[in-house]
Design an enzyme around this catalytic site. Sequence first.
Site, PDB file in Angstrom:
ATOM      1  N   GLY A 224      -0.275  69.238  -3.942  1.00  0.00           N
ATOM      2  CA  GLY A 224      -0.493  68.516  -2.732  1.00  0.00           C
ATOM      3  C   GLY A 224      -1.369  67.112  -2.636  1.00  0.00           C
ATOM      4  O   GLY A 224      -1.879  66.978  -3.777  1.00  0.00           O
ATOM      5  N   ASN A 225      -0.962  66.181  -1.928  1.00  0.00           N
ATOM      6  CA  ASN A 225      -2.010  64.843  -2.073  1.00  0.00           C
ATOM      7  C   ASN A 225      -2.574  65.020  -0.490  1.00  0.00           C
ATOM      8  O   ASN A 225      -2.849  65.696   0.679  1.00  0.00           O
ATOM      9  CB  ASN A 225      -1.481  63.832  -2.359  1.00  0.00           C
ATOM     10  CG  ASN A 225      -0.577  62.911  -1.928  1.00  0.00           C
ATOM     11  OD1 ASN A 225      -0.537  63.315  -0.610  1.00  0.00           O
ATOM     12  ND2 ASN A 225       0.783  62.928  -1.960  1.00  0.00           N
ATOM     13  N   ARG A 226      -3.850  64.180  -0.598  1.00  0.00           N
ATOM     14  CA  ARG A 226      -4.996  63.553   0.778  1.00  0.00           C
ATOM     15  C   ARG A 226      -4.180  63.404   1.786  1.00  0.00           C
ATOM     16  O   ARG A 226      -4.109  62.778   2.671  1.00  0.00           O
ATOM     17  CB  ARG A 226      -6.026  63.281   0.453  1.00  0.00           C
ATOM     18  CG  ARG A 226      -6.653  64.390   0.100  1.00  0.00           C
ATOM     19  CD  ARG A 226      -8.350  63.252  -0.300  1.00  0.00           C
ATOM     20  NE  ARG A 226      -9.372  64.348  -1.595  1.00  0.00           N
ATOM     21  CZ  ARG A 226      -9.396  64.914  -1.311  1.00  0.00           C
ATOM     22  NH1 ARG A 226      -9.582  65.453   0.029  1.00  0.00           N
ATOM     23  NH2 ARG A 226     -10.344  65.805  -2.516  1.00  0.00           N
ATOM     24  N   SER A 227      -2.693  62.138   1.535  1.00  0.00           N
ATOM     25  CA  SER A 227      -1.875  61.729   2.868  1.00  0.00           C
ATOM     26  C   SER A 227      -2.432  62.361   3.937  1.00  0.00           C
ATOM     27  O   SER A 227      -1.308  63.407   3.888  1.00  0.00           O
ATOM     28  CB  SER A 227      -0.294  61.383   1.737  1.00  0.00           C
ATOM     29  OG  SER A 227      -0.178  59.953   3.241  1.00  0.00           O
TER      30      SER A 227
END
Length: 428
Positions: A224-227
Site C-alpha cells: 500500500g502507500n501512505r495516501s
Amino acid sequence: MRIVLGVGGGIAAYKVASLLRLFTEAGHDVTVIPTEAASRFVGVATWEALSGNPVTNSVFDDVDQVKHVRLGHEADLIVVAPATADLLARAATGQANDLLTNTLLMASGPVLFAPAMHTEMWQHAATQANVETLRSRGVTVLEPASGRLTGSDSGPGRLPEPEAIFEAAMALAHGLQAVAPLSPSVNVTAGGTSTGPLFPLAGRTVTISAGGTREPLDPVRFLGNRSSGKQGVALAAAARDAGATVRLVAAHMEVPAPAGVELIAVETALQLREVMLAAAAESDVVIMAAAVADFRPAEVSGSKIKKRDDTADPVITLIRNPDILHELVAVRDAAGSSQLVVGFAAETGDEQGDVLSYAEAKLKRKGCDLLVVNHVGADKVFGQDNNSVVILSRAGSEPQSAAGSKQDVAAIVIDRIGSELSRVFPRT
Ligand code: CTP
C-alpha cells in the site's frame, strides 16, 4: 448558502433531521422553522442543536429583528419538508398565520416542497389543485415517494429520502444560476479572492479518484502507500459545492466520503483503472488524485504465505501497473472530446533536478491539461491536513501556487478547473 428549512407537522419530520445534517455538512447555514404541529413530532431543541441556529415558529419572538421579513429575503433557498396537505394549502392561498408561511410570502429565492401525507390526501382534488397553483408560480413541488405509510396503508405519500431531497434542492439552487445568472459572488480562498460565478461547475459531471491503492500479496497482506484520501475528498466536496455532479472513485481512504457525491469503492490499481475508464466516458472533468501503486506483485498467493525453516525466504517479484492517467488522456484524445483531465504529482527533488523540473517533465509525459504538484517530504502531504501545491498547465500559463488546508487547496483547484472549462467550452 443560506437555507431556510421549513418543517411541517407530520410523522416524517424526524427524517428531516438527516436532511438538515446533509445541508450543514455541505457547509450551508440553515435556519429551521418548524410549524407548531411539527414541534409535536420533533422538539425545537433538536433543530437548534443540529443547525447551530436559534429556532422559533412565532412571528412574535425577536420582533425587533423582523424575522419574518429578514429570513425570507435573505434565504438563497427555502426547503419545506415534510410539506403536509395543510401547509401546501396555506402556501397556495398565500396565508400568513405563522413564521413559516410569512417567510414563504417574503421568499425571493427558489422554494422547494417535499410533500408527505396519506395517499388519499395527496390525491384529493384540493391538494392537487394547490400543488398545481404552487407549480404555476415557479415553486418546485416534488412528487412524494410510494411505499408503506404510517398506518397499514401504502401508496404515494411517503417523504422522499433525505438524500433525494438534498440533491433536488442543490439542483434547484444551481439550476437557478443556469436560467438567470446570479450576480457574481466573491469566493474567498487561501490564495486570494476570485469573482467567479457561485456555481462554476453547475451542469458538469466530475469524476475524482482518491486514496491509495492496495495490491494484494496473499489474503492478508498487501502493498500500500501512505495516501489518506483527504485531498481527494476535499476536491469532491469542493466540486459538489461548485454545482457539479460528483463521482468519487475511492481506493483506501482514512476519511469518510462527503455527503452528496456518488461513491465507488475500489482496492487495486487494476480495479481503479476499469472504473475510471468507464466513469470518464460520461464526465466533463476527470481528476486523478489517487496514489496509484506503480507496481503490483506478479503473483498473488491464494493462501497466506507462511514462514518455514526448510525453505528460502520469499522473494516478491513486482510487475508494472498501467498508467491510468496516461490512458485517460489517450482515450480522451482519440475521442476528440474537450474533457478536462487533471493529474496530481507527488514529487521530490534530487541532485539531477528540482521538484518543478521533474513536474514539468511529468506534465509532458502524462499529457493532462493541469498537473497539481505536491512537494513530498518525510512530514509533508501524506495524511496531513495542510497542503502546498503548484498548478502547472499544458497550455503553458504561469504556474499557480496554492497553499492552506486541503479544503482551501481544493477550492482553488476547482476554481481553476471552472475557468479552464469556461475557456474550452463556454456556456452558451
Ligand atoms: N497515476 C496513474 N497511474 C499510475 C500511477 C500514477 O494514473 N500507475 C497518476 C496519479 O494518480 C497522479 C499522476 O499519475 O495523478 C502522477 O502520479 P505520480 O505517482 O506522481 O507519478 P508516476 O507516474 O507514478 O511517476 P513517478 O512515481 O515515477 O514519479
